[in-house]
Motif scaffolding. Sequence first.
Motif, PDB file in Angstrom:
ATOM      1  N   VAL A 402      36.979  49.304  35.058  1.00  0.00           N
ATOM      2  CA  VAL A 402      37.165  48.678  36.368  1.00  0.00           C
ATOM      3  C   VAL A 402      38.482  47.909  36.388  1.00  0.00           C
ATOM      4  O   VAL A 402      39.265  48.028  37.331  1.00  0.00           O
ATOM      5  CB  VAL A 402      35.988  47.730  36.697  1.00  0.00           C
ATOM      6  N   ASP A 403      38.731  47.102  35.344  1.00  0.00           N
ATOM      7  CA  ASP A 403      39.954  46.306  35.253  1.00  0.00           C
ATOM      8  C   ASP A 403      40.400  46.272  33.791  1.00  0.00           C
ATOM      9  O   ASP A 403      39.839  45.512  32.997  1.00  0.00           O
ATOM     10  CB  ASP A 403      39.699  44.883  35.768  1.00  0.00           C
ATOM     11  N   PRO A 404      41.391  47.082  33.418  1.00  0.00           N
ATOM     12  CA  PRO A 404      41.792  47.131  32.012  1.00  0.00           C
ATOM     13  C   PRO A 404      42.384  45.818  31.509  1.00  0.00           C
ATOM     14  O   PRO A 404      42.214  45.458  30.348  1.00  0.00           O
ATOM     15  CB  PRO A 404      42.827  48.256  31.970  1.00  0.00           C
ATOM     16  N   LYS A 405      43.077  45.096  32.369  1.00  0.00           N
ATOM     17  CA  LYS A 405      43.708  43.842  31.944  1.00  0.00           C
ATOM     18  C   LYS A 405      42.665  42.794  31.578  1.00  0.00           C
ATOM     19  O   LYS A 405      42.831  42.040  30.623  1.00  0.00           O
ATOM     20  CB  LYS A 405      44.617  43.319  33.056  1.00  0.00           C
ATOM     21  N   GLU A 406      41.578  42.756  32.334  1.00  0.00           N
ATOM     22  CA  GLU A 406      40.507  41.788  32.079  1.00  0.00           C
ATOM     23  C   GLU A 406      39.426  42.344  31.161  1.00  0.00           C
ATOM     24  O   GLU A 406      38.566  41.600  30.677  1.00  0.00           O
ATOM     25  CB  GLU A 406      39.873  41.346  33.398  1.00  0.00           C
ATOM     26  N   GLY A 407      39.431  43.655  30.958  1.00  0.00           N
ATOM     27  CA  GLY A 407      38.412  44.267  30.119  1.00  0.00           C
ATOM     28  C   GLY A 407      37.075  44.411  30.821  1.00  0.00           C
ATOM     29  O   GLY A 407      36.020  44.348  30.183  1.00  0.00           O
TER      30      GLY A 407
END
Length: 435
Positions: A402-407
Amino acid sequence: MPHPSFAVDIFQNEYLAVGAREVNAIVTVTASGAALPAQRQGTPAADSAVVLMIDCSGSMDYPATKLRAAREATAAAIDTLRDGVAFAVVAGTHEAREVFPGGGGLAVSSPATRGQAKESLRKLTASGGTAIGTWLTLADRLFRSRPQAGLRHAILLTDGKNEHETPEELERVLAEVSGRFTADCRGVGTKWEVKELRKIATALLGTADIVAEPDGLAEDFRAMTAGALNKAVADVRLRVWTPANAVVKYVKQVAPEVVDLTGRRSEAGPRAGDYPTGSWGEESRDYHVCVEVPAAAVGSEMLAARISLVLAGPDGSPEVLSQGLVRAVWTDDLASSTRISPQVAHYTGQAELAASIQEGLEAHRAGDLDRATAKLGAAVRIAHATGNDGTFKLLQKVVDVVDPKEGTVRFRSHVSAADSMTLETRSTKTVRVKK
């Protein structure tokens, strides 16, 4: 035979805050410049030996394409052998059997013996169980029949679990043969155990990987054999010397993949220990060395560790191939003491990435979806941040990102066993620090 020249480069922040005791350094070892076997075409290769161990348990007949692919892969490996290389083929079930050449020894590769070996592959039939320790014991005996072979490499293929001997029996064999030869291990299909195969490969300083579909075996075997024959020197050791009252906390290989060498230490004189690195060709690897030193006053400096690459000479005395120094300097300057070496930070993250994947998949198998999601989410975040695109792509086959930066991730509703096992098997592969 000339061996490669070795260079050691140390990357660290040597400045420690008042009271700090832990010193971290990344040691980059680069081997280059020698006439490697691949460049010595047409010359004898009597210093090299290869044993191919092929699982022939009953499960290799289900489907029948597995055993057929194993025969083809073994033939491809045999074709890759240069003239002069000593070799043998072993059929592994609940016992080990010499398929070629027989008689308790190794054949010398030539057009004739390679042809005979490929003809003997008809003897590979599927029946019986699996006891990998017996395969390794026979391989060791075959290698020892040719003491002049300094470079000894095995290739091991299995499709199942090691069900016909106890874990303790396998551990005993691994302890016995460790250091005598290296081994690359491959699991075909999805009925084998990742941890088990990795344990074998780690003990024998080789690689472990999955070949999910049998038709991928031949190319993999060809590449493994070529890689083994491109090694130029065996049994190189990383020697770590520390001063009085200093302690080595751990030594890990961190590139091209994470391998913990801490427990493999052998004493090498006063305050020095050797860690095995296996065989080398023309290549570069990175190691993370962590040392705990006595705290000292501001302005104090000390040599925290001396890192050497050593090779046993013909008379057994160690030859120092290269050397680097790890320093510690105590300071009250906050900016200096809090700066993290980019190399140390990167590889600490790569080790955390491997652990997060393994713990996440273990939690998923145990039914703990919350922990599994958290761990694989952390893995996605680290893989994205460090540019480990290969691992990121494998993670995407198991979770929706869903959001790679936030994991932020969600488990996919249908994950194939092959995708899950591929992610786990390759979780230890790392990427190097970006220039």
